[in-house]
Write a protein that holds these residues in place. Structure first.
Motif, PDB file in Angstrom:
ATOM      1  N   ASN A   1       0.689  -1.176   0.010  1.00  0.00           N
ATOM      2  CA  ASN A   1      -0.065  -0.042  -0.072  1.00  0.00           C
ATOM      3  C   ASN A   1       0.778   1.277   0.211  1.00  0.00           C
ATOM      4  OD1 ASN A   1      -2.632  -1.342   0.230  1.00  0.00           O
ATOM      5  ND2 ASN A   1      -2.334  -1.687   2.235  1.00  0.00           N
ATOM      6  N   ILE A   2       1.857   1.048  -0.751  1.00  0.00           N
ATOM      7  CA  ILE A   2       2.741   2.351  -0.854  1.00  0.00           C
ATOM      8  C   ILE A   2       3.129   2.518  -2.533  1.00  0.00           C
ATOM      9  CG2 ILE A   2       5.139   3.089  -0.581  1.00  0.00           C
ATOM     10  CD1 ILE A   2       5.423   1.456   1.984  1.00  0.00           C
ATOM     11  N   LYS A   3       3.281   3.632  -2.808  1.00  0.00           N
ATOM     12  CA  LYS A   3       3.657   3.964  -4.368  1.00  0.00           C
ATOM     13  C   LYS A   3       4.579   2.926  -4.795  1.00  0.00           C
ATOM     14  CE  LYS A   3       4.068   7.248  -8.061  1.00  0.00           C
ATOM     15  NZ  LYS A   3       4.725   8.453  -8.156  1.00  0.00           N
ATOM     16  N   THR A   4       4.156   2.268  -5.978  1.00  0.00           N
ATOM     17  CA  THR A   4       5.186   1.317  -6.511  1.00  0.00           C
ATOM     18  C   THR A   4       5.648   1.828  -7.844  1.00  0.00           C
ATOM     19  OG1 THR A   4       4.428  -0.190  -4.937  1.00  0.00           O
ATOM     20  CG2 THR A   4       5.758  -1.138  -6.691  1.00  0.00           C
ATOM     21  N   VAL A   5       6.892   1.558  -8.231  1.00  0.00           N
ATOM     22  CA  VAL A   5       7.301   1.637  -9.775  1.00  0.00           C
ATOM     23  C   VAL A   5       7.964   0.467 -10.053  1.00  0.00           C
ATOM     24  CG1 VAL A   5       8.797   3.007 -11.130  1.00  0.00           C
ATOM     25  CG2 VAL A   5       7.560   4.034  -9.350  1.00  0.00           C
ATOM     26  N   GLN A   6       7.700  -0.203 -11.420  1.00  0.00           N
ATOM     27  CA  GLN A   6       8.480  -1.482 -11.569  1.00  0.00           C
ATOM     28  C   GLN A   6       9.155  -0.949 -12.695  1.00  0.00           C
ATOM     29  OE1 GLN A   6       4.377  -3.561 -11.698  1.00  0.00           O
ATOM     30  NE2 GLN A   6       5.704  -5.014 -11.370  1.00  0.00           N
ATOM     31  N   ILE A   7      10.346  -1.543 -12.802  1.00  0.00           N
ATOM     32  CA  ILE A   7      11.733  -0.990 -13.729  1.00  0.00           C
ATOM     33  C   ILE A   7      12.105  -2.407 -14.484  1.00  0.00           C
ATOM     34  CG2 ILE A   7      13.838  -0.233 -13.939  1.00  0.00           C
ATOM     35  CD1 ILE A   7      11.930   1.824 -13.154  1.00  0.00           C
TER      36      ILE A   7
END
Length: 739
Positions: A473-479
């Motif tokens: 429940n935290i902003k997540t970025v996938q790389i």
């Protein structure tokens, strides 16, 4: 006369920084004080301008041996007319940023102490000082004070207390300082947990067990090692059977560099690293010796290190030979740090256990390095080097947590202008590994009162780290995996420009859902474009093909020839299957049933191992790469043909040529030369710096050949040295994409 306030940040706690400052101030006739807080070290100086300048210059140029100054800020203040210089008690602020020091190998002074019969620490197996010993493995939080470590329960005796409080002593505020009278105790147990003996007697007894061919476990600085006589064929083979480790090389520990010279050849640079304050496992050339064949079957390189704790130094007084010293763990699990867990999981492997009662708070494996182009290249970032801290060009507005990959997992944190990479965690293929991964996250959150505002992870939907990220429940970025590889090298050098990145490895989730691993990117910190990749081929049987190189080679044959033509071939690959198996696998390949597409260079290495009869199956990651490298003959200059069409690197011609060659040295040499030529050919199309990244570039022969050719062409190039080229560096790359 003037007064200044100095703020020092970096690795400045637990490294003898305050006593160094105290003695430096006294020698420069300066008054004032020094203390620790959660951000670093604070100094107030009063005295002549010249003396203050001398002090600052000396501090910058020759800090304590284990210190690393990241920043030193000075401002003039109003003088309070102090009468003397003193060391003040640590303070606690609401903003923890001081960098944790890695564990360090025993220093020469402490070796002298344990060898001196007149010293009260003679033969004391847990000796240390501010210049050596455990740091990361015993710390619970910062500041680095005894009450925040696993030494908090041990009350110092009068002699130790005296040294601890004397600023001119090298044990001043060495938090784990202790002796036989007041410190942790050594104890020997059998595999039924019965206490056999204690203290130096226990060390003598376990040495006798090793000399007589027993397999034992000994507690090191960051976890237990499995240990046996490295010259005893029967014992080393038994260890392989018990550990279910058929061929993967074991690390070997030697008494000292003199003993190592009997068993291996090494360069001056390799010797410098082996004997450094970190004392990592270093990959060097084995020479024919009395070491057991089973230490590193079919490989001419040895992972060697020398005794790095006082316990090891004392142990070698009673040992006849070098020892296997491999991490005590179950396959795919992290190193074990507690005796009870070891008894639960490895009682069928070990006969005896040497333990001590200082808790290992944070497990930490041994670092593994090699020398490439006469410089260090870290393969596993752990004891001595990690946690690894780098400085960002500017401060980040957010607290960022990066979770790395699934194999060789590490985590990384960004806060203010700090980038911190954790020690090696391992492969996230078991519940225990996942628990260790989560514990490491909690450890670093505790160190820095860190609550992430952004999480960065891989795009692979089945990675445990990705699954964990998406539950927070935290902003997540996938790389994307290979872009993170490129960014990892860029982060190490602080590159903020366009580069041409060759990202070659075994496996990574591609943007099109295929398995990537042979990619060429135009990339910068914010974006990437895939300009070339190896032409897709199928992995017949999916995961199974990773353990069976013959399946990958057969897939490349299916790409190149008809089924009838394949059946008529007389090659090691075709001969490794029955006719019915080939027909069945051709149907699987044709229909794409459990046969995903890949561009992986790591898998092409596997195929070449099969074609050259080096290996039709492999038991550990990178086995084929090591053996192909070993078969390389630098006198062979030819390379196999290939084509680059519409961005695809097509190896059809290479396969046609390769199966005609019969000698493994010829096949392996022409294959590596071809990879070099591909890299150079593509590099020359762009006027950009080159980045070489991914696990394939751990191949020392390939990397050195490419670097040599790039230099000849006048091309600027970069590859990771302090940070692993493999997936151990992914977390840092993920982090770098967001700052």
């Amino acid at each position: 006369m003037k007064a200044v306030y100095i703020e020092v940040k970096g690795i400045v706690q637990g490294v003898g920084f305050r006593p160094f400052v105290f003695n430096l101030a006294i020698s420069n006739n300066l008054a004032g004080w020094v203390n620790n807080d959660d951000r670093g070290v604070n100094i107030v100086l009063e005295g002549s301008s010249l003396n203050i300048e001398n002090f600052i210059e000396t501090l910058k140029k020759t800090p304590p041996p284990l210190a690393k100054i990241d920043s030193l800020e000075t401002k003039e203040i109003k003088a309070k007319e102090y009468k003397k210089f003193e060391i003040k008690k640590s303070e606690t602020t609401s903003n923890k940023t001081t960098i944790i020091s890695p564990d360090m190998a025993i220093c020469e002074d402490c070796i002298n102490d344990i060898n001196d019969k007149n010293n009260f620490r003679y033969n004391y197996a847990l000796t240390n000082c501010t210049n050596c010993g455990p740091r990361y493995s015993i710390i619970k939080t910062v500041p680095y004070d005894r009450c925040n470590t696993s030494m908090s329960d041990f009350i110092m005796c009068e002699d130790c207390q005296k040294e601890y409080e004397e600023p001119s002593n090298r044990r001043y505020h060495a938090q784990p300082v202790s002796c036989e009278k007041c410190g942790p105790k050594i104890a020997l147990y059998d595999k039924n947990n019965n206490l056999i003996s204690e203290d130096n007697k226990a060390i003598k007894e376990i040495a006798l067990k090793i000399n007589s061919g027993e397999i034992v476990a000994i507690k090191g600085m960051g976890g237990f090692h499995l240990i046996c006589d490295a010259t005893n064929d029967k014992t080393v083979e038994l260890l392989r059977k018990r550990k279910n480790r058929p061929a993967k090389p074991f690390a070997v520990m030697f008494k000292d560099i003199k003993q190592l010279k009997e068993f291996a050849d090494f360069t001056k640079k390799e010797e410098e690293i082996i004997t450094s304050k970190e004392k990592p496992i270093t990959l060097i050339k084995a020479k024919s010796s009395s070491l057991s064949f089973f230490v590193a079957p079919n490989i001419d390189r040895l992972g060697c290190f020398i005794a790095y704790t006082p316990l090891h130094i004392i142990l070698f007084k009673y040992l006849k030979n070098p020892i296997i010293a491999t991490s005590a763990n179950l396959s795919d699990e992290p190193i074990i740090r507690q005796k009870d867990e070891l008894l639960e999981k490895l009682a069928n492997v070990v006969d005896f256990i040497l333990d001590y009662d200082r808790e290992i708070v944070n497990a930490c494996d041994d670092s593994v390095v090699q020398v490439v182009n006469n410089e260090i290249s870290v393969l596993r970032n752990a004891r001595g080097y990690a946690p690894t801290s780098l400085k960002a060009e500017k401060k980040t507005a957010k607290k960022i947590l990066a979770l790395g990959a699934n194999q060789k997992a590490t985590i990384a944190l960004a806060f203010e202008d700090n980038l911190i990479l954790s020690p090696h965690i391992g492969d996230l293929n078991s519940i225990t590994s996942l628990e260790y991964f989560e514990r490491t996250i909690e450890t670093f959150k505790r160190f820095y009162d860190f609550e992430p505002e952004l999480i960065v992870c891989d795009k692979h939907p089945n990675y445990e780290s990705t699954k964990w990220a998406l539950k927070q429940n935290i902003k997540t970025v996938q790389i994307q995996h290979h872009y993170a590889h490129a960014l990892s090298t860029m982060a190490e050098y602080g590159l903020d420009e366009d580069v041409l990145a060759f990202c070659f490895d075994g496996t990574g989730y591609g943007d099109d859902g295929n398995i990537w691993g042979g990619e060429v990117f135009l990339a910068n910190k914010k974006e990437y474009k895939r300009v070339n990749h190896f032409k897709y081929f199928r992995l017949i049987g999916g995961e199974k093909s990773i353990k069976e190189p013959k399946r990958v080679a057969l897939s490349l044959l299916f790409e190149t020839f008809s089924l009838d033509e394949v059946l008529k071939l007389d090659t090691p690959t075709v001969n490794a299957f029955s006719v019915n198996e080939i027909k069945l696998l051709h149907t699987v390949w044709q229909k794409g049933l459990n046969a995903p597409l890949t561009s992986s260079v790591g898998r092409i290495f596997d195929a070449v191992a099969s074609f050259s009869s080096i290996a039709q199956t492999q038991t550990y990651e990178g086995e084929t790469g090591l053996q192909i490298e070993q078969a390389y003959d630098k006198k062979i200059k030819e390379f196999y043909s290939y084509e680059i069409k519409n961005g695809n690197i097509d190896l059809t011609k290479a396969v046609e040529e390769l199966i005609k060659d019969k000698q493994k040295e010829l096949i392996c040499s022409k294959f590596i030369n071809m990879l070099v030529d591909i890299i150079i050919t593509i590099s020359l199309k762009y006027d950009l710096p080159i980045v070489l990244t991914g696990g394939v570039f751990q191949n020392k022969t390939l990397l050195e050949l490419v670097c040599k050719k790039l230099e000849k062409e006048g091309k600027k190039y970069y590859y990771s040295k302090r940070v692993p080229l493999n997936d151990g560096g992914i977390a840092l790359g993920q982090l770098y994409s967001q700052i």
